[in-house]
Design an enzyme around this catalytic site. Structure first.
Site, PDB file in Angstrom:
ATOM      1  N   THR A  94       0.873  -1.174   0.000  1.00 50.96           N
ATOM      2  CA  THR A  94       0.000   0.000   0.000  1.00 50.96           C
ATOM      3  C   THR A  94       0.910   1.224   0.000  1.00 50.96           C
ATOM      4  OG1 THR A  94      -1.591  -1.249   1.310  1.00 50.96           O
ATOM      5  CG2 THR A  94      -1.944   1.123   1.139  1.00 50.96           C
ATOM      6  N   LYS A 170      -7.197   1.497  -3.249  1.00 49.54           N
ATOM      7  CA  LYS A 170      -6.765   0.821  -2.007  1.00 49.54           C
ATOM      8  C   LYS A 170      -6.744   1.800  -0.828  1.00 49.54           C
ATOM      9  CE  LYS A 170      -4.845  -1.673   1.108  1.00 49.54           C
ATOM     10  NZ  LYS A 170      -5.662  -2.539   1.941  1.00 49.54           N
ATOM     11  N   LYS A 239       0.141   5.470   8.257  1.00 50.38           N
ATOM     12  CA  LYS A 239       0.717   5.745   6.922  1.00 50.38           C
ATOM     13  C   LYS A 239      -0.389   5.805   5.872  1.00 50.38           C
ATOM     14  CE  LYS A 239       1.771   2.064   4.800  1.00 50.38           C
ATOM     15  NZ  LYS A 239       1.158   1.138   3.878  1.00 50.38           N
TER      16      LYS A 239
HETATM   17  N1  LIG Z   1      -1.123  -6.435   7.458  1.00 47.80           N
HETATM   18  C1  LIG Z   1      -2.232  -6.185   6.806  1.00 47.80           C
HETATM   19  O1  LIG Z   1      -3.361  -6.474   7.284  1.00 47.80           O
HETATM   20  C2  LIG Z   1      -2.182  -5.555   5.422  1.00 47.80           C
HETATM   21  C3  LIG Z   1      -3.299  -5.694   4.583  1.00 47.80           C
HETATM   22  C4  LIG Z   1      -3.260  -5.145   3.301  1.00 47.80           C
HETATM   23  C5  LIG Z   1      -2.128  -4.434   2.882  1.00 47.80           C
HETATM   24  N2  LIG Z   1      -1.068  -4.283   3.745  1.00 47.80           N
HETATM   25  C6  LIG Z   1       0.106  -3.538   3.240  1.00 47.80           C
HETATM   26  O2  LIG Z   1       1.059  -4.502   2.852  1.00 47.80           O
HETATM   27  C7  LIG Z   1       2.397  -4.010   3.079  1.00 47.80           C
HETATM   28  C8  LIG Z   1       3.135  -4.986   3.997  1.00 47.80           C
HETATM   29  O3  LIG Z   1       2.435  -5.055   5.228  1.00 47.80           O
HETATM   30  P1  LIG Z   1       2.789  -6.151   6.348  1.00 47.80           P
HETATM   31  O4  LIG Z   1       1.666  -6.126   7.317  1.00 47.80           O
HETATM   32  O5  LIG Z   1       3.226  -7.422   5.693  1.00 47.80           O
HETATM   33  O6  LIG Z   1       4.037  -5.423   7.029  1.00 47.80           O
HETATM   34  P2  LIG Z   1       5.255  -6.080   7.840  1.00 47.80           P
HETATM   35  O7  LIG Z   1       4.871  -7.377   8.432  1.00 47.80           O
HETATM   36  O8  LIG Z   1       5.750  -4.991   8.720  1.00 47.80           O
HETATM   37  O9  LIG Z   1       6.340  -6.349   6.704  1.00 47.80           O
HETATM   38  C9  LIG Z   1       7.020  -5.296   6.090  1.00 47.80           C
HETATM   39  C10 LIG Z   1       8.015  -5.829   5.081  1.00 47.80           C
HETATM   40  O10 LIG Z   1       8.762  -4.715   4.529  1.00 47.80           O
HETATM   41  C11 LIG Z   1      10.149  -4.944   4.737  1.00 47.80           C
HETATM   42  N3  LIG Z   1      10.829  -3.663   4.894  1.00 47.80           N
HETATM   43  C12 LIG Z   1      10.490  -2.632   5.702  1.00 47.80           C
HETATM   44  N4  LIG Z   1      11.349  -1.608   5.545  1.00 47.80           N
HETATM   45  C13 LIG Z   1      12.276  -2.013   4.624  1.00 47.80           C
HETATM   46  C14 LIG Z   1      13.401  -1.401   4.022  1.00 47.80           C
HETATM   47  N5  LIG Z   1      13.764  -0.144   4.319  1.00 47.80           N
HETATM   48  N6  LIG Z   1      14.099  -2.119   3.105  1.00 47.80           N
HETATM   49  C15 LIG Z   1      13.742  -3.376   2.789  1.00 47.80           C
HETATM   50  N7  LIG Z   1      12.676  -4.012   3.308  1.00 47.80           N
HETATM   51  C16 LIG Z   1      11.943  -3.327   4.212  1.00 47.80           C
HETATM   52  C17 LIG Z   1      10.221  -5.810   5.972  1.00 47.80           C
HETATM   53  O11 LIG Z   1      11.466  -6.443   6.023  1.00 47.80           O
HETATM   54  P3  LIG Z   1      12.040  -6.986   7.462  1.00 47.80           P
HETATM   55  O12 LIG Z   1      11.391  -8.328   7.651  1.00 47.80           O
HETATM   56  O13 LIG Z   1      13.499  -7.043   7.256  1.00 47.80           O
HETATM   57  O14 LIG Z   1      11.614  -5.976   8.508  1.00 47.80           O
HETATM   58  C18 LIG Z   1       9.079  -6.774   5.693  1.00 47.80           C
HETATM   59  O15 LIG Z   1       9.424  -7.724   4.717  1.00 47.80           O
HETATM   60  C19 LIG Z   1       2.216  -2.600   3.653  1.00 47.80           C
HETATM   61  O16 LIG Z   1       2.287  -1.658   2.609  1.00 47.80           O
HETATM   62  C20 LIG Z   1       0.814  -2.636   4.231  1.00 47.80           C
HETATM   63  O17 LIG Z   1       0.243  -1.346   4.306  1.00 47.80           O
HETATM   64  C21 LIG Z   1      -1.062  -4.849   4.982  1.00 47.80           C
END
Ligand SMILES: NC(=O)c1ccc[n+]([C@@H]2O[C@H](COP(=O)([O-])OP(=O)(O)OC[C@H]3O[C@@H](n4cnc5c(N)ncnc54)[C@H](OP(=O)(O)O)[C@@H]3O)[C@@H](O)[C@H]2O)c1
Length: 297
Positions: A94, A170, A239
């Protein structure tokens, strides 16, 4: 297909696992390499650099935010420098409308394809293949990659030939969900302070006029005050409201409710809510009403 997958967080891990189950050849990369181990056990190849994971027909990114995706795409040895001409970057994070637009232009200039495919659904939906995938991109490219996009979730919606339009959809959807969370929190505070049973109240709502997943999922989380472990962390929710307001400002659309939600997230984060689920903003009304204190005594 031969796929590269970058970003194995709460969402990415489940999505990559489903691509493996669907029979794709998947190479995975994550900044914290240990998160690839479970996927390797399922048959993924661990790539040790962004460059290595880009030796594929398509690379899917599922990263936290704009800054993370910018690092991974535009950085040294990043996706832009590594993808072969004629292959695609499919962005599921997102992110802002502005970054999606910039990515479309940069990939086109490099002879690469770019599609936006952000998703609705929490980590349990990602793991069980139940995500809703919102797609933006030129029709011809969408057709080419549709079999893969279908394997990311249970429903696909093609919104526009412009990738960034999918990101706008989204963001507007997450704004709506956050508004539901806030209003549920307020209604539940009122019911609780009135001495009524919140569970029974939710049962009434969600089996009649409010028979929808967002009311069921978030109503339960707020009534049970179950904000840990976070399925969608509060900083990511904040965010999304920030990015919604940025898109709205570009289009000259006032969103008074989004401005209020922005302040709700800032209140939550100012009081140490970083590790909580974003639905914890639904607890603020209980705090404001004194209900939380009354429960503690
Ligand atoms: N969770 C939900 O319910 C949901 C639903 C729909 C959409 N989303 C969207 O999907 C995306 C991922 O969400 P998530 O919940 O999976 O988040 P998350 O569990 O915090 O995972 C974030 C990912 O991004 C990586 N990352 C963060 N900063 C980085 C950097 N500077 N360089 C390289 N890698 C980096 C992290 O790597 P590390 O493992 O090394 O930290 C991890 O792989 C977001 O944009 C979120 O808004 C989330």
């Amino acid at each position: 297909m031969k796929i590269g997958f970058i970003g194995l967080g709460q969402m990415g891990a489940g999505m990559a696992a489903n691509l493996l189950k669907a029979g794709h050849e998947v190479a995975v990369y994550n900044r914290t390499a240990s998160k690839a181990e479970a996927l390797v056990r399922l048959g993924a190849q661990a790539a040790h650099s962004v460059e290595a994971v880009c030796a594929a027909e398509a690379v899917i990114t599922m990263l936290a935010d704009d800054a993370a995706l910018e690092d991974i795409v535009f950085g040294k040895g990043g996706v832009l420098a590594s993808l072969k001409k004629g292959t695609a970057h499919i962005s599921s994070s997102t992110i802002s409308v502005a970054l999606s637009k910039r990515l479309a232009a940069a990939h086109a200039a490099a002879g690469q394809h770019y599609l936006a495919a952000p998703v609705f659904g929490r980590p349990d939906a990602a793991a069980s293949g139940k995500l809703v995938v919102v797609i933006g991109g030129p029709a011809e490219r969408v057709d080419t990659y549709m079999p893969l996009l279908k394997d990311l979730g249970q429903k696909t919606f093609v919104m526009s030939s412009k990738p960034e339009d999918a990101n706008l959809v989204k963001l507007s959807g997450n704004f709506l969900i956050a508004a539901v969370i806030e209003s549920l929190g307020e209604a539940l505070a009122l019911i609780g302070k009135g001495g009524l049973d919140q569970q029974q109240y939710l049962e009434l709502l969600t089996s009649t006029l409010f028979d929808a997943p967002v009311y069921k999922i978030y109503g339960r989380l707020i009534a049970e005050q179950r904000f840990e472990p976070a399925g969608f962390a509060a900083p990511l929710g904040q965010k999304d409201i920030r990015l919604t307001l940025a898109a709205a400002e570009t289009l000259n659309v006032p969103l008074p409710l989004a401005s209020l939600l922005r302040d709700r997230f800032l209140t939550l984060l100012a009081h140490g809510g970083e590790r909580l689920d974003w639905s914890a903003i639904g607890q603020l009304a209980a705090q404001d009403s004194g209900l939380e204190k009354a429960r503690a005594h």
